[in-house]
Motif scaffolding. Sequence first.
Motif, PDB file in Angstrom:
ATOM      1  N   VAL A 251       0.850  -1.191   0.000  1.00 23.64           N
ATOM      2  CA  VAL A 251       0.000   0.000   0.000  1.00 23.64           C
ATOM      3  C   VAL A 251       0.887   1.243   0.000  1.00 23.64           C
ATOM      4  O   VAL A 251       1.733   1.410   0.891  1.00 23.64           O
ATOM      5  CB  VAL A 251      -0.931   0.023   1.230  1.00 23.64           C
ATOM      6  CG1 VAL A 251      -1.863   1.227   1.168  1.00 23.64           C
ATOM      7  CG2 VAL A 251      -1.725  -1.276   1.336  1.00 23.64           C
ATOM      8  N   GLN A 252       0.698   2.102  -0.990  1.00 24.64           N
ATOM      9  CA  GLN A 252       1.401   3.376  -1.001  1.00 24.64           C
ATOM     10  C   GLN A 252       0.545   4.389  -0.244  1.00 24.64           C
ATOM     11  O   GLN A 252      -0.599   4.650  -0.622  1.00 24.64           O
ATOM     12  CB  GLN A 252       1.635   3.853  -2.428  1.00 24.64           C
ATOM     13  CG  GLN A 252       2.512   2.912  -3.244  1.00 24.64           C
ATOM     14  CD  GLN A 252       2.879   3.486  -4.597  1.00 24.64           C
ATOM     15  OE1 GLN A 252       3.501   4.545  -4.685  1.00 24.64           O
ATOM     16  NE2 GLN A 252       2.504   2.785  -5.657  1.00 24.64           N
ATOM     17  N   VAL A 253       1.103   4.939   0.815  1.00 27.67           N
ATOM     18  CA  VAL A 253       0.392   5.910   1.646  1.00 27.67           C
ATOM     19  C   VAL A 253       0.912   7.299   1.280  1.00 27.67           C
ATOM     20  O   VAL A 253       2.094   7.597   1.436  1.00 27.67           O
ATOM     21  CB  VAL A 253       0.613   5.631   3.145  1.00 27.67           C
ATOM     22  CG1 VAL A 253      -0.157   6.647   3.990  1.00 27.67           C
ATOM     23  CG2 VAL A 253       0.175   4.213   3.496  1.00 27.67           C
ATOM     24  N   ARG A 287       8.583   9.256   0.890  1.00 30.25           N
ATOM     25  CA  ARG A 287       7.671   8.205   0.478  1.00 30.25           C
ATOM     26  C   ARG A 287       7.374   7.280   1.662  1.00 30.25           C
ATOM     27  O   ARG A 287       8.171   7.185   2.609  1.00 30.25           O
ATOM     28  CB  ARG A 287       8.255   7.372  -0.669  1.00 30.25           C
ATOM     29  CG  ARG A 287       8.353   8.082  -2.003  1.00 30.25           C
ATOM     30  CD  ARG A 287       6.974   8.383  -2.575  1.00 30.25           C
ATOM     31  NE  ARG A 287       7.044   8.865  -3.944  1.00 30.25           N
ATOM     32  CZ  ARG A 287       7.197  10.143  -4.280  1.00 30.25           C
ATOM     33  NH1 ARG A 287       7.328  11.070  -3.337  1.00 30.25           N
ATOM     34  NH2 ARG A 287       7.219  10.491  -5.561  1.00 30.25           N
ATOM     35  N   ARG A 288       6.241   6.570   1.579  1.00 33.24           N
ATOM     36  CA  ARG A 288       5.873   5.597   2.609  1.00 33.24           C
ATOM     37  C   ARG A 288       5.138   4.425   1.959  1.00 33.24           C
ATOM     38  O   ARG A 288       4.226   4.622   1.152  1.00 33.24           O
ATOM     39  CB  ARG A 288       4.975   6.242   3.663  1.00 33.24           C
ATOM     40  CG  ARG A 288       4.549   5.292   4.789  1.00 33.24           C
ATOM     41  CD  ARG A 288       3.573   5.984   5.725  1.00 33.24           C
ATOM     42  NE  ARG A 288       3.069   5.077   6.751  1.00 33.24           N
ATOM     43  CZ  ARG A 288       1.917   5.252   7.389  1.00 33.24           C
ATOM     44  NH1 ARG A 288       1.148   6.298   7.115  1.00 33.24           N
ATOM     45  NH2 ARG A 288       1.519   4.388   8.302  1.00 33.24           N
ATOM     46  N   VAL A 289       5.568   3.206   2.286  1.00 37.46           N
ATOM     47  CA  VAL A 289       4.918   1.991   1.813  1.00 37.46           C
ATOM     48  C   VAL A 289       4.630   1.106   3.021  1.00 37.46           C
ATOM     49  O   VAL A 289       5.525   0.824   3.822  1.00 37.46           O
ATOM     50  CB  VAL A 289       5.800   1.217   0.813  1.00 37.46           C
ATOM     51  CG1 VAL A 289       5.083  -0.043   0.330  1.00 37.46           C
ATOM     52  CG2 VAL A 289       6.168   2.098  -0.383  1.00 37.46           C
ATOM     53  N   VAL A 290       3.374   0.671   3.156  1.00 39.38           N
ATOM     54  CA  VAL A 290       2.985  -0.257   4.208  1.00 39.38           C
ATOM     55  C   VAL A 290       2.656  -1.588   3.528  1.00 39.38           C
ATOM     56  O   VAL A 290       1.810  -1.633   2.635  1.00 39.38           O
ATOM     57  CB  VAL A 290       1.765   0.251   5.002  1.00 39.38           C
ATOM     58  CG1 VAL A 290       1.377  -0.757   6.081  1.00 39.38           C
ATOM     59  CG2 VAL A 290       2.072   1.612   5.626  1.00 39.38           C
ATOM     60  N   ALA A 325       3.470   9.840   6.394  1.00 42.21           N
ATOM     61  CA  ALA A 325       4.334  10.541   5.451  1.00 42.21           C
ATOM     62  C   ALA A 325       3.743  10.435   4.071  1.00 42.21           C
ATOM     63  O   ALA A 325       2.829   9.681   3.813  1.00 42.21           O
ATOM     64  CB  ALA A 325       5.729   9.917   5.469  1.00 42.21           C
ATOM     65  N   GLY A 326       4.325  11.172   3.130  1.00 42.49           N
ATOM     66  CA  GLY A 326       3.944  11.038   1.751  1.00 42.49           C
ATOM     67  C   GLY A 326       2.968  12.102   1.292  1.00 42.49           C
ATOM     68  O   GLY A 326       2.400  12.018   0.219  1.00 42.49           O
ATOM     69  N   THR A 327       2.746  13.161   2.081  1.00 38.44           N
ATOM     70  CA  THR A 327       1.898  14.239   1.625  1.00 38.44           C
ATOM     71  C   THR A 327       2.791  15.409   1.268  1.00 38.44           C
ATOM     72  O   THR A 327       3.235  15.523   0.141  1.00 38.44           O
ATOM     73  CB  THR A 327       0.881  14.609   2.714  1.00 38.44           C
ATOM     74  OG1 THR A 327       1.564  14.799   3.962  1.00 38.44           O
ATOM     75  CG2 THR A 327      -0.110  13.476   2.916  1.00 38.44           C
ATOM     76  N   GLU A 328       3.131  16.270   2.210  1.00 39.80           N
ATOM     77  CA  GLU A 328       4.065  17.336   1.902  1.00 39.80           C
ATOM     78  C   GLU A 328       5.443  16.761   1.636  1.00 39.80           C
ATOM     79  O   GLU A 328       5.851  15.776   2.228  1.00 39.80           O
ATOM     80  CB  GLU A 328       4.152  18.325   3.076  1.00 39.80           C
ATOM     81  CG  GLU A 328       2.896  19.172   3.224  1.00 39.80           C
ATOM     82  CD  GLU A 328       3.112  20.284   4.204  1.00 39.80           C
ATOM     83  OE1 GLU A 328       4.271  20.681   4.385  1.00 39.80           O
ATOM     84  OE2 GLU A 328       2.137  20.751   4.783  1.00 39.80           O
TER      85      GLU A 328
END
Length: 344
Positions: A251-253, A287-290, A325-328
Amino acid sequence: MTEPSARETRMAGTDTRELSVAGTPVASYVWRPDLPATDSPRPYLHPVRTRGGVPVTEFRPDDHVHHLGVSLAIADVGAVNFWGGRTFVRDQGATWLDDHGRQRHDAFEEAEGGFAEELTWIGPDGATVARERRTVLAVPVPVSLPVPADGAVPADGAGAPGPSGTGAPDPGGAWALDFAFELTVREPLEIKSSACKGRPGAGYGGFFWRAPKESANLAVFTAEAEGEQAVHGSVTPWLALVADAWSLVFVQVGAVDPWFVRVAEYPGVGPALAWDRPLAVSDTLTRRVVTVVADGRLDRAAAARLAEAAGTAGTADAAGTGSPAGTEGTAGAGAPAKAAGEAP
């Protein structure tokens, strides 16, 4: 930041620490690896296991020895190879170059479920290319997918056969690897993949998971499509790679990059930072991946439920502050990031 605690151990020339969920060891993180320069040495997770103990990573396989379980690997960061193996050169192909970098562990900071880590990305000349703050957590997933005793399929589809066969979700529950990073460059540069240099479809580079090749009945699907050809390059928040014995739901968050996917040649998945054009980074890339890890084979409905839960399963961000994470401070594939190979 602190130096490694007593929970870390030295094994076979490497420094390793264990991640556990509810007292069950699920992953080993090697933060000071003993690897050849041509592997682009970097911290990695291997073995990673389901809560039932089934391995879901592969390390230095014969087909691609620079595949290191789960790691953050990029083919070209300012002309430095942080992926390993040969470098793809336009109009020349895969070529051995003295361009391999390495990721040096600098310090750990403890966090619930895992840790934050400071690293330095170093080029072949010893110069610093970038600095990174990484957060790695192992967390339970707040969704139960029980297997009915009579084998009946629940009304919501959980426990139904996967897209290509039989099997059922883990009755004991899944866990998630929450992996986030902030990569800060010393000066503006471009991140490139082999596809950027003329190799179609070779957009690999970023968070990458190499799964066991000999797993039975491998299949891949998203909410919208099924099969390697259909999902490779797709831009969608989640993707599932499944086998009879295990399932992985990525899942890319936050920012969503195209998925790089291999199944027929070998099982490997990762979001592609520079799918087919360079990604300009002027300051910090986030970036963030769960990744949900489950025993047994999940169908699409069950994978979708876990993907929805995965966004709230962990608390990681690259700064370790507890907000996603992964917004700004993010950039989509090929877009500028602002402040905020060998064949793959």
